[in-house]
Motif scaffolding. Structure first.
Motif, PDB file in Angstrom:
ATOM      1  N   LEU A   3       3.191   0.759  -6.836  1.00  0.00           N
ATOM      2  CA  LEU A   3       1.828   0.236  -6.681  1.00  0.00           C
ATOM      3  C   LEU A   3       1.489  -0.822  -7.725  1.00  0.00           C
ATOM      4  O   LEU A   3       0.391  -1.375  -7.717  1.00  0.00           O
ATOM      5  CB  LEU A   3       0.822   1.388  -6.778  1.00  0.00           C
ATOM      6  N   ARG A  23       0.012  -4.044  -6.589  1.00  0.00           N
ATOM      7  CA  ARG A  23      -1.077  -3.873  -5.614  1.00  0.00           C
ATOM      8  C   ARG A  23      -0.623  -4.268  -4.214  1.00  0.00           C
ATOM      9  O   ARG A  23      -1.135  -5.222  -3.623  1.00  0.00           O
ATOM     10  CB  ARG A  23      -2.283  -4.729  -6.010  1.00  0.00           C
ATOM     11  N   LEU A  71       2.967  -0.279   1.757  1.00  0.00           N
ATOM     12  CA  LEU A  71       3.746   0.652   0.947  1.00  0.00           C
ATOM     13  C   LEU A  71       4.790   1.294   1.854  1.00  0.00           C
ATOM     14  O   LEU A  71       4.456   1.816   2.916  1.00  0.00           O
ATOM     15  CB  LEU A  71       2.797   1.705   0.380  1.00  0.00           C
ATOM     16  N   LYS A  77      -2.635  11.439  -2.616  1.00  0.00           N
ATOM     17  CA  LYS A  77      -2.622  10.058  -3.118  1.00  0.00           C
ATOM     18  C   LYS A  77      -2.430   9.071  -1.973  1.00  0.00           C
ATOM     19  O   LYS A  77      -3.050   8.004  -1.936  1.00  0.00           O
ATOM     20  CB  LYS A  77      -1.492   9.874  -4.146  1.00  0.00           C
ATOM     21  N   SER A  98      -5.626   8.586  -0.132  1.00  0.00           N
ATOM     22  CA  SER A  98      -6.613   7.751  -0.826  1.00  0.00           C
ATOM     23  C   SER A  98      -6.185   6.281  -0.794  1.00  0.00           C
ATOM     24  O   SER A  98      -7.034   5.391  -0.738  1.00  0.00           O
ATOM     25  CB  SER A  98      -6.885   8.265  -2.229  1.00  0.00           C
ATOM     26  N   LEU A  99      -4.866   6.027  -0.797  1.00  0.00           N
ATOM     27  CA  LEU A  99      -4.404   4.636  -0.675  1.00  0.00           C
ATOM     28  C   LEU A  99      -4.738   4.072   0.698  1.00  0.00           C
ATOM     29  O   LEU A  99      -5.132   2.925   0.849  1.00  0.00           O
ATOM     30  CB  LEU A  99      -2.895   4.556  -0.903  1.00  0.00           C
ATOM     31  N   LYS A 100      -4.568   4.928   1.700  1.00  0.00           N
ATOM     32  CA  LYS A 100      -4.868   4.514   3.062  1.00  0.00           C
ATOM     33  C   LYS A 100      -6.336   4.114   3.171  1.00  0.00           C
ATOM     34  O   LYS A 100      -6.669   3.103   3.776  1.00  0.00           O
ATOM     35  CB  LYS A 100      -4.559   5.681   3.998  1.00  0.00           C
ATOM     36  N   GLN A 113      -8.066   2.894   0.890  1.00  0.00           N
ATOM     37  CA  GLN A 113      -8.251   1.600   0.226  1.00  0.00           C
ATOM     38  C   GLN A 113      -7.708   0.445   1.068  1.00  0.00           C
ATOM     39  O   GLN A 113      -7.749  -0.708   0.647  1.00  0.00           O
ATOM     40  CB  GLN A 113      -7.537   1.593  -1.134  1.00  0.00           C
ATOM     41  N   VAL A 157      -4.447   0.153   2.315  1.00  0.00           N
ATOM     42  CA  VAL A 157      -3.010  -0.133   2.228  1.00  0.00           C
ATOM     43  C   VAL A 157      -2.325   0.380   3.493  1.00  0.00           C
ATOM     44  O   VAL A 157      -2.584   1.497   3.931  1.00  0.00           O
ATOM     45  CB  VAL A 157      -2.396   0.574   0.990  1.00  0.00           C
ATOM     46  N   ILE A 173       0.669   1.991   5.235  1.00  0.00           N
ATOM     47  CA  ILE A 173       1.720   2.861   4.720  1.00  0.00           C
ATOM     48  C   ILE A 173       2.745   3.128   5.808  1.00  0.00           C
ATOM     49  O   ILE A 173       2.398   3.495   6.930  1.00  0.00           O
ATOM     50  CB  ILE A 173       1.133   4.185   4.185  1.00  0.00           C
TER      51      ILE A 173
END
Lengths: 271, 263
Positions: A119, A122, A126, A146, A149-151, A153, A155, A157
């Protein structure tokens, strides 16, 4: 969140490596973020974070140094890199291990550090190749948390895993592949619905049961000592079997991705 | 891969500096230990061979034995430093530590990684030379006015042996097999490249063979000429030999490694 499923040797990792612009394409073309993978690998790679199957942390450095050295490959300025490294260590709960050499981290900590490392630039996307392999339930749940929470934001995946519950829980869409070909595509619920129905009744194998099922024209499969009956209404089937065929030992449960997976790719062991 | 592809120009970018920097950072962590061999080795060799054995040896080409071997000691260190860095050490980073795999997931390409490794190998040779020069100069065995020229020469020689080491890394099936080139190529060179006795003591065909095929011959000769402060035209021949062979092997080593690593 997008999942790749398939037995060992199905071509998941190869697909991932092509998306990362590490393995060359032998034919066809591949675009990532609208950029051609063969001609613009550097640009693409600068927006991707990778969690590989094998741990490849730099064991010559400490936890913190791993993040800083890695940030240089992306030309992230030093002070910005330091800020991000501290932030990410907090994100994966490794602040206390900042100055530890990576060799002495536990398996779960190594995976978390690899996630943090992925990460550092940024990334817009991912890529995770079996991110929770060999981890205890606590560590797996933390990684999932985690990822969610990235999703949130924003991102993208992309994930491969042999833990089908993991894919079922996390992914919005998935493909099942084997021998380099895509067999199925859809959301976990769609795929389960389409290929096995929503429920499964498991019963011990005996000839009477088979007669019974044949009469009812049920969709079933014999697996060793077990019979799987695929149905949208497991309760009804279970009742019918208890009443009409005087069976007692059976259980009804919702269908899972694992059932789809085994149905599509067979039960034979792979290399 | 066709033969011509081994000689194609790899797309190396300035990102290779980041790989060099990574190795430098690891080196700096153990700087005291890393500086010890180039400091200690000339002292040991000079005491045992230069001044010990040297008492029983006649002057060679008009110079005392210690003065004869002193520049060769630098050349040998140049060879060992970069060859080992780009063979055993690169292999460990590539195969056991998966360092290359991690780096190529970033905007750094595999060509950059190998170029960075080669540059780092050459840097190690240069560092060794730089540490040895004052030690040897302390005994008055080289002309310090010219000694600084040895440093860039050591970098060039280091680059040559880095490329040689990397070629073996690209083909070796496992780490133990790197012992073959060490035993069959590096060790004979250590002894028969005009290091501890002049090349002219060897049979003529062997002399020609050494000049044509043994890289260390040219590095020993070059450092000796610079070290004595006798910059003769033959130095240009050594320099040209090193530059040409080095350029070719740099291309080949990067392309061979690319072939090994891209699957």
């Amino acid at each position: 969140m997008f999942g790749f499923l398939g037995p060992n040797g199905a071509g998941k990792t190869t697909t991932m490596r092509m998306i990362q612009c590490v393995s060359p394409l032998t034919s066809g073309n591949l675009e990532i973020f609208g950029l051609d993978a063969m001609s613009r690998p550097r640009e693409i790679k600068s927006h991707i974070g990778v969690v590989p199957q094998e741990n490849n942390l730099d064991m010559d450095f400490t936890v913190y140094e791993n993040l800083l050295v890695f940030s240089r490959y992306f030309d992230i300025p030093r002070d910005e890199a330091e800020r991000r490294a501290n932030e990410l260590l907090e994100f994966v709960h490794l602040e206390d291990k900042k100055d530890t050499m990576t060799e002495s981290l536990s398996g779960g900590m190594k995976r978390r550090l690899i996630l943090a490392r992925a990460l550092i630039n940024r990334p817009k996307m991912l890529i995770l190749d079996e991110p929770t392999v060999g981890l205890d339930p606590q560590a797996r749940h933390m990684i999932w948390d985690k990822l969610r929470s990235l999703k949130k934001q924003g991102v993208t995946i992309v994930l491969t895993s042999h833990y089908l519950d993991e894919i079922e829980k996390l992914c919005d869409r998935l493909v099942v592949m084997d021998y380099g070909k895509i067999l199925v595509e859809g959301s976990p619920a769609q795929v389960i619905e389409k290929y096995v129905g929503s429920g499964i009744v498991e019963a011990e194998h005996n000839p009477e049961l088979i007669d019974c099922l044949e009469k009812k024209e049920a969709n079933y499969e014999v697996i060793g000592d077990l019979v799987h009956i695929y149905t949208d209404n497991p309760k009804q089937i279970a009742e019918y079997l208890t009443m009409e065929c005087s069976l007692s030992k059976l259980s009804a449960r919702p269908a899972t991705l694992e059932d789809v997976f085994l149905k599509l790719t067979g039960r034979r062991l792979r290399e | 891969m066709r033969i011509s592809e081994y000689f194609s120009l790899p797309k190396v970018s300035s990102k290779s500096y980041k790989v060099w920097q990574r190795n430098k950072d690891v080196f700096m962590k153990d700087i005291k230990l890393n500086f010890l061999p180039p400091f200690l080795e000339p002292l040991l060799y000079l005491s045992a061979l230069g001044f010990g054995l040297g008492r029983f040896v006649e002057d060679i080409d008009g110079v005392p034995y210690a003065n004869f071997i002193a520049p060769a000691l630098i050349a040998i260190s140049v060879m060992y430093a970069s060859f080992f860095e780009c063979s055993y050490s690169s292999y460990v980073r590539m195969y056991y530590q998966k360092t290359f795999d991690a780096i190529i997931a970033t905007p750094v390409t595999i060509e950059d990684v190998i170029a960075g490794e080669l540059l780092w190998g050459a840097t190690r040779s240069m560092v060794n030379a730089a540490v040895m020069i004052p030690v040897i100069a302390l005994f008055g065995l080289i002309d310090i006015r010219y000694a600084l020229l040895i440093i860039p020469f050591a970098f060039l020689g280091g680059l040559l042996f880095a490329a040689i080491g990397m070629c073996f890394t690209a083909v070796t099936p496992n780490i133990m097999s790197i012992n073959y080139p060490v035993l069959l190529f590096i060790t004979p060179m250590f002894l028969f490249s005009g290091t501890f006795f002049p090349l002219s003591a060897l049979p003529l065909p062997v002399q020609y063979f050494a000049i044509a095929f043994l890289p260390l011959t040219h590095i020993v000769n070059g450092i000796r000429l610079i070290g004595y402060g006798t910059l003769e035209p033959v130095l240009l021949f050594d320099l040209a030999w090193i530059i040409v062979v080095c350029a070719v092997l740099l291309l080949v080593s990067i392309n061979m490694m690319k072939k090994r690593l891209i699957v």
